[in-house]
Scaffold this motif. Structure first.
Motif: not given
Lengths: 322, 322
Positions: B288-313
């Motif tokens: 769970y921590r690994r998955e949450l870390d990845q999402l947080e990294t996307l938010v921190e890095g303003h990677d909105w395309e990446g976040l949308q891909r992750a949430l779509s998955r």
């Protein structure tokens, strides 16, 4: 309580009865100092709605069944056709001129379009009309829109899993919070008009400062999206690692379904909320990590009394949020 | 499908129709190789139930309405009185002798009592009876009970928010998974008898290895408890820090309620599950921590395309778990 179809004129400042929610939130959420001073009651003209998705469409249905005329602007002609078939508004058009004559215009647009509105829309908003929005983050909306006279930032907190022109349903706002975030420069009459709108559709009105709103929704609305998404991914990854990918899927039940529900929701919406409320969301994640760390430390340390105390505290706290 | 009141005799090994769940779980969950060889069909004698809480009480109600005699052992005489008034069993007693004559005994006890059973109970279990349990963690149960002849570890995955002698309801197991975790030494006739029991109350039978079961429930059942509890605490702490304690409570809605539901559940049960499934839970937390870390990294890095891909998955994955 407002009679259907005949929104009551707002009383003098401070005399409005405090709605339940506002009363419960004493200390940081305050009732609006509603005043009709200087307001041209919106019920004298049609209500304009820009966008007929879940929120805009539901609002159109509720207003129309109370005898209030609704004129709606949509982006695509296919949407206009479906909206007309569903009778979401009295007039629907892709031409912004449809907003002419409206005393109150509700911008029921996604956050990105709300923050970067087309010039044609800006030009078509009737001079003197009260304008409000329905966005789920308020500080960026105010930064973009506060210069407009008679703008009120607001957020009806209602939703379903659906989106688009087919999503609108009657009664969506009944007993749901409708939060406005007025500032020192907000026109009191405009604020009173938006409160009338919220009252008319049966919502529970409350007001608060925009930053407090954004930090609160980060904690109770935007953070759960990331938690739920991470849970889904963890179940997938953990199941695969254990060679039990099919088993985790077969055994997942209502606890998993509920905990992951918003995490499996609309990715565009989740991303927009994170983008527009990034700092508050990162702060919320920080709080969440500290709490999860503490629980994990208890499990690692075999501190079962400590874990039971912590879970008892969560159990006792949760009803305060329901 | 088994007729109510007349459980079908199990067919020869491998001939049983695969239940839906087991079929869906090909690869790691397997259907039982049901066999009546060597079994004394439990329906020839009464069914014993030890403990009449949610699971035991619901089981008693379902068996009785199918004409099967139920004899139940409970801990306290007040519980026995309420159980008799609710007609959860044909005979209810605090004396373990009530189990005499039962061909199948279901230990519907909390995990701690199941793992440390009173000597009086052990002495009273009829020789030759099939014995099964309903615990939500299976490896520790097998360590404690596998030496007993004709013991079958099982886990009916059904529940409500209620507990205790008032909690049992008819139909609780209908269409819910009932998982058994047989080993090489498990008596095939005993396993077939427990499957008959599950079939009789309308549950979906499946079997798997105990470790795979425990790792799976850690991911989809025990992990969500900690996530939900941490969310409740984060909303409390974050709201207090923002001076918005009342506001977060007023604005929390169905998304928060659903995501936090199991986190605000029974603290004793949550603690027992963590204690009895500690290693699998810590492993699940790691995923769970690994998955949450990845999402947080996307938010921190303003990677909105990446976040949308992750949430779509996540959105696409979630229906596989429903």
């Amino acid at each position: 309580m407002t009679s259907p179809g005949i929104p009551a004129a707002p009383g003098p400042a401070g005399a409005s009865p405090a709605p339940t929610v506002a009363a419960a939130a004493t200390g940081d959420a305050t009732t609006a100092a509603a005043s009709s001073d200087g307001s041209q009651p919106w019920r004298l003209g049609p209500v304009g709605i820009v966008g007929l998705g879940l929120i805009g469409g539901s609002l159109g249905l509720d207003l129309r069944r109370r005898g209030i005329r609704v004129q709606a602007l949509v982006h695509r002609s296919a949407t206009a056709e479906r909206a007309r078939a569903r009778q979401l508004a009295d007039a629907v058009d892709t031409d912004a001129a449809v907003l002419q004559g409206c005393g109150l215009v509700v911008l029921a647009l996604p956050l990105d379009r709300l923050l970067d509105p087309p010039a044609e829309l800006l030009a078509a908003l009737p001079a003197g009309a009260v304008v409000t929005d329905v966005g789920s983050v308020k500080e960026p909306v105010l930064r973009r829109w506060r210069a407009r006279e008679r703008f009120v930032a607001s957020h009806p907190m209602a939703g379903t899993a659906e989106a688009g022109v087919e999503a609108g349903i009657p009664g969506l706002f009944q007993e749901r919070p409708w939060v406005a975030t007025p500032e020192a420069g907000t026109d009191p009459g405009a604020l009173a008009a938006v409160r009338q709108l919220a009252d008319t559709v049966g919502a529970r009105w409350l007001t608060c400062e925009a930053g407090a709103h954004d930090r609160s929704v980060a904690l109770i609305s935007h953070l759960p999206v990331l938690l739920g998404a991470a849970l889904i991914e963890a179940a997938d990854a953990g199941g695969a690692e254990a060679g039990a990918g099919a088993l985790v899927r077969a055994l997942a039940s209502s606890g998993f379904a509920d905990t992951s529900r918003v995490g499996g929701g609309n990715p565009e919406l989740g991303t927009l909320m994170a983008r527009c409320n990034r700092e508050a969301l990162l702060a919320a994640l920080g709080h969440y990590r500290r709490e999860l760390d503490q629980l994990e430390t208890l499990v690692e340390g075999h501190d079962w009394e400590g874990l039971q105390r912590a879970l008892s505290r969560s159990q006792a706290l949760r009803p305060e949020f329901l």
